[in-house]
Scaffold this motif. Sequence first.
Motif, mmCIF file in Angstrom:
data_model
loop_
_atom_site.group_PDB
_atom_site.id
_atom_site.type_symbol
_atom_site.label_atom_id
_atom_site.label_comp_id
_atom_site.label_asym_id
_atom_site.label_seq_id
_atom_site.Cartn_x
_atom_site.Cartn_y
_atom_site.Cartn_z
ATOM 1 N N GLY A 142 -8.995 -4.280 3.300
ATOM 2 C CA GLY A 142 -8.905 -4.512 1.866
ATOM 3 C C GLY A 142 -7.927 -3.568 1.194
ATOM 4 O O GLY A 142 -7.168 -3.973 0.303
ATOM 5 N N ALA A 143 -7.937 -2.310 1.609
ATOM 6 C CA ALA A 143 -7.026 -1.314 1.033
ATOM 7 C C ALA A 143 -5.574 -1.651 1.355
ATOM 8 O O ALA A 143 -4.682 -1.541 0.488
ATOM 9 C CB ALA A 143 -7.378 0.078 1.558
ATOM 10 N N ILE A 144 -5.320 -2.069 2.592
ATOM 11 C CA ILE A 144 -3.950 -2.436 2.970
ATOM 12 C C ILE A 144 -3.526 -3.701 2.230
ATOM 13 O O ILE A 144 -2.377 -3.822 1.788
ATOM 14 C CB ILE A 144 -3.842 -2.636 4.498
ATOM 15 C CG1 ILE A 144 -4.174 -1.326 5.225
ATOM 16 C CG2 ILE A 144 -2.435 -3.102 4.885
ATOM 17 C CD1 ILE A 144 -4.246 -1.464 6.733
ATOM 18 N N GLY A 145 -4.459 -4.650 2.071
ATOM 19 C CA GLY A 145 -4.162 -5.856 1.307
ATOM 20 C C GLY A 145 -3.824 -5.526 -0.142
ATOM 21 O O GLY A 145 -2.918 -6.121 -0.733
ATOM 22 N N PHE A 146 -4.547 -4.563 -0.724
ATOM 23 C CA PHE A 146 -4.264 -4.131 -2.093
ATOM 24 C C PHE A 146 -2.853 -3.560 -2.183
ATOM 25 O O PHE A 146 -2.099 -3.875 -3.111
ATOM 26 C CB PHE A 146 -5.283 -3.085 -2.535
ATOM 27 C CG PHE A 146 -5.146 -2.665 -3.971
ATOM 28 C CD1 PHE A 146 -5.821 -3.338 -4.980
ATOM 29 C CD2 PHE A 146 -4.326 -1.600 -4.322
ATOM 30 C CE1 PHE A 146 -5.689 -2.962 -6.307
ATOM 31 C CE2 PHE A 146 -4.180 -1.213 -5.642
ATOM 32 C CZ PHE A 146 -4.868 -1.896 -6.644
ATOM 33 N N TYR A 147 -2.510 -2.713 -1.217
ATOM 34 C CA TYR A 147 -1.151 -2.150 -1.189
ATOM 35 C C TYR A 147 -0.109 -3.258 -1.107
ATOM 36 O O TYR A 147 0.915 -3.224 -1.789
ATOM 37 C CB TYR A 147 -0.992 -1.197 0.005
ATOM 38 C CG TYR A 147 0.457 -0.912 0.327
ATOM 39 C CD1 TYR A 147 1.174 0.030 -0.406
ATOM 40 C CD2 TYR A 147 1.118 -1.615 1.338
ATOM 41 C CE1 TYR A 147 2.514 0.258 -0.139
ATOM 42 C CE2 TYR A 147 2.449 -1.392 1.606
ATOM 43 C CZ TYR A 147 3.146 -0.454 0.863
ATOM 44 O OH TYR A 147 4.482 -0.237 1.126
ATOM 45 N N ASP A 148 -0.377 -4.266 -0.285
ATOM 46 C CA ASP A 148 0.589 -5.346 -0.115
ATOM 47 C C ASP A 148 0.789 -6.117 -1.412
ATOM 48 O O ASP A 148 1.907 -6.494 -1.760
ATOM 49 C CB ASP A 148 0.130 -6.298 0.994
ATOM 50 C CG ASP A 148 1.227 -7.262 1.413
ATOM 51 O OD1 ASP A 148 2.410 -6.908 1.296
ATOM 52 O OD2 ASP A 148 0.904 -8.376 1.847
ATOM 53 N N GLY A 149 -0.291 -6.350 -2.141
ATOM 54 C CA GLY A 149 -0.159 -7.050 -3.409
ATOM 55 C C GLY A 149 0.564 -6.236 -4.454
ATOM 56 O O GLY A 149 1.243 -6.773 -5.327
ATOM 57 N N PHE A 150 0.430 -4.907 -4.363
ATOM 58 C CA PHE A 150 1.056 -4.015 -5.335
ATOM 59 C C PHE A 150 2.520 -3.765 -5.016
ATOM 60 O O PHE A 150 3.352 -3.639 -5.917
ATOM 61 C CB PHE A 150 0.316 -2.681 -5.369
ATOM 62 C CG PHE A 150 0.741 -1.769 -6.490
ATOM 63 C CD1 PHE A 150 0.108 -1.849 -7.722
ATOM 64 C CD2 PHE A 150 1.758 -0.857 -6.323
ATOM 65 C CE1 PHE A 150 0.497 -1.019 -8.767
ATOM 66 C CE2 PHE A 150 2.157 -0.029 -7.362
ATOM 67 C CZ PHE A 150 1.524 -0.116 -8.597
ATOM 68 N N PHE A 151 2.849 -3.710 -3.707
ATOM 69 C CA PHE A 151 4.220 -3.376 -3.308
ATOM 70 C C PHE A 151 4.653 -4.210 -2.115
ATOM 71 O O PHE A 151 5.348 -5.188 -2.267
ATOM 72 C CB PHE A 151 4.317 -1.877 -3.024
ATOM 73 C CG PHE A 151 5.710 -1.388 -2.726
ATOM 74 C CD1 PHE A 151 6.771 -1.733 -3.540
ATOM 75 C CD2 PHE A 151 5.951 -0.566 -1.639
ATOM 76 C CE1 PHE A 151 8.056 -1.293 -3.263
ATOM 77 C CE2 PHE A 151 7.220 -0.107 -1.354
ATOM 78 C CZ PHE A 151 8.279 -0.465 -2.177
ATOM 79 N N GLY A 152 4.250 -3.840 -0.886
ATOM 80 C CA GLY A 152 4.490 -4.728 0.239
ATOM 81 C C GLY A 152 5.150 -4.194 1.487
ATOM 82 O O GLY A 152 4.599 -4.346 2.580
ATOM 83 N N PRO A 153 6.362 -3.598 1.400
ATOM 84 C CA PRO A 153 7.049 -3.192 2.628
ATOM 85 C C PRO A 153 6.199 -2.266 3.497
ATOM 86 O O PRO A 153 5.548 -1.358 3.006
ATOM 87 C CB PRO A 153 8.291 -2.457 2.101
ATOM 88 C CG PRO A 153 8.554 -3.080 0.779
ATOM 89 C CD PRO A 153 7.190 -3.363 0.207
ATOM 90 N N GLY A 154 6.215 -2.517 4.799
ATOM 91 C CA GLY A 154 5.457 -1.695 5.735
ATOM 92 C C GLY A 154 4.047 -2.176 5.980
ATOM 93 O O GLY A 154 3.340 -1.627 6.836
ATOM 94 N N THR A 155 3.617 -3.225 5.243
ATOM 95 C CA THR A 155 2.234 -3.706 5.392
ATOM 96 C C THR A 155 1.931 -4.110 6.828
ATOM 97 O O THR A 155 0.855 -3.802 7.362
ATOM 98 C CB THR A 155 1.985 -4.902 4.461
ATOM 99 O OG1 THR A 155 2.156 -4.486 3.099
ATOM 100 C CG2 THR A 155 0.574 -5.438 4.635
ATOM 101 N N GLY A 156 2.859 -4.813 7.464
ATOM 102 C CA GLY A 156 2.649 -5.235 8.844
ATOM 103 C C GLY A 156 2.416 -4.054 9.769
ATOM 104 O O GLY A 156 1.539 -4.092 10.646
ATOM 105 N N SER A 157 3.184 -2.977 9.564
ATOM 106 C CA SER A 157 3.018 -1.770 10.382
ATOM 107 C C SER A 157 1.663 -1.134 10.123
ATOM 108 O O SER A 157 1.004 -0.643 11.049
ATOM 109 C CB SER A 157 4.138 -0.771 10.074
ATOM 110 O OG SER A 157 5.397 -1.291 10.432
ATOM 111 N N PHE A 158 1.221 -1.132 8.858
ATOM 112 C CA PHE A 158 -0.085 -0.548 8.524
ATOM 113 C C PHE A 158 -1.217 -1.333 9.179
ATOM 114 O O PHE A 158 -2.149 -0.750 9.737
ATOM 115 C CB PHE A 158 -0.284 -0.517 7.009
ATOM 116 C CG PHE A 158 0.726 0.327 6.279
ATOM 117 C CD1 PHE A 158 1.347 1.402 6.903
ATOM 118 C CD2 PHE A 158 1.063 0.047 4.971
ATOM 119 C CE1 PHE A 158 2.274 2.175 6.236
ATOM 120 C CE2 PHE A 158 1.991 0.818 4.284
ATOM 121 C CZ PHE A 158 2.597 1.887 4.921
#
Length: 251
Positions: A142-158
Amino acid sequence: MDFGLDTYAILTLIAFIAGFIDAIAGGGGLLTIPAMLSAGIPPVATLATNKLQGSFSSGTATISFSLKKMVDWRTYWPQIVVIALMSGLAAWIVQSIKTDVLELIVPVLLVAVAAYVLLSPRMTDEDVHQRLTPKAYLPVGGAIGFYDGFFGPGTGSFFATSLVSLRGMGLIRATAHTKAFNFASNVGSLIVFLIGGHALILLGLCMAIGSASGAYTGSHTAMRFGAKVIRPVLVTISLALTAKLLWQALS
């Protein structure tokens, strides 16, 4: 917003390069976001359009992995739902942040993610002992999903790093689930951005074609150098574009 054909062509080419690099080393968003910002696209519209083009590539990859029975939908559907909801929430929040504030926040995040992509540890395909159960992984996803919605780059690596280190997955299984999680977060935030009218549809579709073509080419090309060289090049280009954005924002 109205753009000339040259802007469409350049951004589509950059999306192709980003898709190509993303298939090999990850972090393609480190190119597309600063490129769109440098073209004069407002931050929220940039994030929304990047989600539009990213949804196509992550969706295609998800279907491919799913057809190979590599995504455990039965176990991970709660994570997918939570990730989509948290990404949508973040997209709603980012729309309320003033443009001049985002113009300073985004370059800082780009620098941080560029450093992570460059320095992130290598992973293997061997399954190891899991530290978290699927239910305990929910807040992480959920935290990584939140980051992706807010910004995005690097989400796949996270996602991939967390699945390997916390869920004990090998790299191939982690990659398959990463694409499914990434698709969920892309769609969750994209829906909110579309409702807000922020996504540039035509540009996003053009970049989607470029990104998908680049990803296909990258995944089917035998690279002479590979990720060890691609990553520093990606980070160098991203930091150069980011420096330009910071200079514009501060001046």
